[in-house]
Design a protein around this motif. Structure first.
Motif, short mmCIF file in Angstrom:
data_model
loop_
_atom_site.label_atom_id
_atom_site.label_comp_id
_atom_site.label_asym_id
_atom_site.label_seq_id
_atom_site.Cartn_x
_atom_site.Cartn_y
_atom_site.Cartn_z
N GLN A 80 -1.35 16.19 5.08
CA GLN A 80 -0.41 15.48 4.22
C GLN A 80 -1.15 14.52 3.30
O GLN A 80 -0.82 14.37 2.13
CB GLN A 80 0.62 14.72 5.05
N GLU A 81 -2.20 13.87 3.85
CA GLU A 81 -3.00 12.96 3.04
C GLU A 81 -3.72 13.70 1.93
O GLU A 81 -3.81 13.23 0.80
CB GLU A 81 -4.02 12.24 3.93
N ARG A 84 -1.16 14.48 -0.61
CA ARG A 84 -0.75 13.23 -1.26
C ARG A 84 -1.79 12.80 -2.28
O ARG A 84 -1.46 12.27 -3.33
CB ARG A 84 -0.58 12.14 -0.21
N ARG A 246 3.31 14.44 -10.58
CA ARG A 246 2.63 13.19 -10.93
C ARG A 246 2.85 12.84 -12.41
O ARG A 246 3.09 11.69 -12.77
CB ARG A 246 1.14 13.31 -10.65
N ARG A 252 3.08 8.42 -6.88
CA ARG A 252 1.80 8.16 -6.21
C ARG A 252 1.58 9.19 -5.11
O ARG A 252 0.48 9.71 -4.94
CB ARG A 252 1.79 6.75 -5.63
N HIS A 253 2.62 9.44 -4.33
CA HIS A 253 2.54 10.43 -3.25
C HIS A 253 3.20 11.71 -3.74
O HIS A 253 4.42 11.74 -3.93
CB HIS A 253 3.23 9.91 -1.99
N ASN A 255 2.64 14.96 -2.30
CA ASN A 255 2.68 16.12 -1.41
C ASN A 255 4.10 16.68 -1.40
O ASN A 255 5.05 16.02 -1.84
CB ASN A 255 2.20 15.77 0.00
N SER A 258 7.05 14.65 0.12
CA SER A 258 7.35 13.42 -0.62
C SER A 258 8.10 13.71 -1.92
O SER A 258 9.07 13.03 -2.25
CB SER A 258 6.05 12.67 -0.94
#
Length: 292
Positions: A80-81, A84, A246, A252-253, A255, A258
């Protein structure tokens, strides 16, 4: 790169063998890491299963993620990170077996080699042309190991067709069952990618572009599967909906969970149909937003 450099030489050799990379000095750890880092399709999703529990926890800590939880949960948080922060990577200044310094943080990496099609305004002549959103799920570390694919066809900003195929990959090894729930028993009697090719190309016919969330991954899987099946890949460009989200909403997030939460799009993550349909929804929402 730091994830790769934390692996032992024998592990790096196994990954290089799996990707069938030739002409690399397997005694030089830095050269092996650089070769894998530059290879399309190599991502955290492919590399993380090679790491020990301690190194998975160390990477989590370096990203500001709590190191508590089982290995599978931590790996999902790291994936996920990665989504993201798509377009980011770990600093590549470590080439030892001692692990990853916790001071390392994410930073912008080289741009992904994905052809992008910018969204068109709804009042332009071809604003509503057909596109296809795609999502692959893979079985193992190799980008040619697709075990599931969904294609969602959109025309005039409306979903007009969606299809899902289970695929029998070239190997029985399944590493990512914990993510998508698919194992060898589910695909043992399913067609190969090559056998499905006529059905896939039928769904792509007339499309202007292919949309995918984190398009570099799905594009690399598509190309690798075509290469393994000795098929010429389609020349359609890819549009990455991470970048699109984006750009459109300054998220900002970005993924997939999100973005779907932000837009109110239903999602069953790592289900190919749900992921592809959500990807299509992001493109549609972006078009409508630009015309609002």
């Amino acid at each position: 790169m730091a994830i790769l450099s934390s692996l032992r030489r024998d592990t790096l050799k196994r990954i290089i063998h799996a990707f069938q990379i030739r002409g690399i000095d397997i005694q030089n750890k830095k050269k092996m890491c650089e070769a894998l880092c530059d290879l399309p399709g190599v991502s955290a999703k492919i590399i993380l299963p090679y790491l020990s529990d301690a190194k998975v926890q160390a990477i989590c800590k370096s990203c500001g993620i709590s190191g508590k939880g089982c290995r599978e949960e931590l790996m999902e948080l790291l994936l996920q990170e990665e989504s993201r922060g798509a377009g980011n990577s770990f600093r590549d200044n470590v080439f030892s077996d001692k692990g990853i310094p916790l001071k390392n943080r994410l930073h912008p990496a080289r741009p992904e080699s994905v052809s992008l099609v910018q969204p068109k305004l709804a009042n332009s002549p071809d604003a509503n042309n057909c596109f296809v959103a795609i999502d692959f799920e893979t079985a193992d570390y190799g980008p040619d190991s697709a075990c599931s694919v969904a294609l969602v066809r959109v025309l005039n900003n409306r979903i007009i067709d969606k299809v899902h195929f289970l695929i029998r990959p070239p190997r029985r090894t399944f590493v990512f069952t914990y993510l998508h729930g698919i194992s060898w028993k589910h695909v043992a009697n399913e067609p190969t990618f090559g056998e499905l090719w006529p059905h896939i190309t039928e769904k792509l016919a007339g499309a202007e572009f292919i949309a995918a969330h984190n398009a570099a991954f799905d594009r690399s899987v598509f190309m690798a599967c075509c290469q393994t099946a000795a098929l010429p890949p389609p020349v359609l460009p890819f549009q990455c909906t991470v970048r699109l989200a984006r750009k459109t909403w300054n998220l900002r997030h970005a993924n997939l969970p999100s973005v779907c939460t932000y837009l109110g799009i239903p999602l069953k993550h790592h289900d190919a149909v749900s992921d592809a349909e959500a990807c299509a929804g992001i493109v549609i929402a972006s078009r409508l937003h630009m015309n609002s």
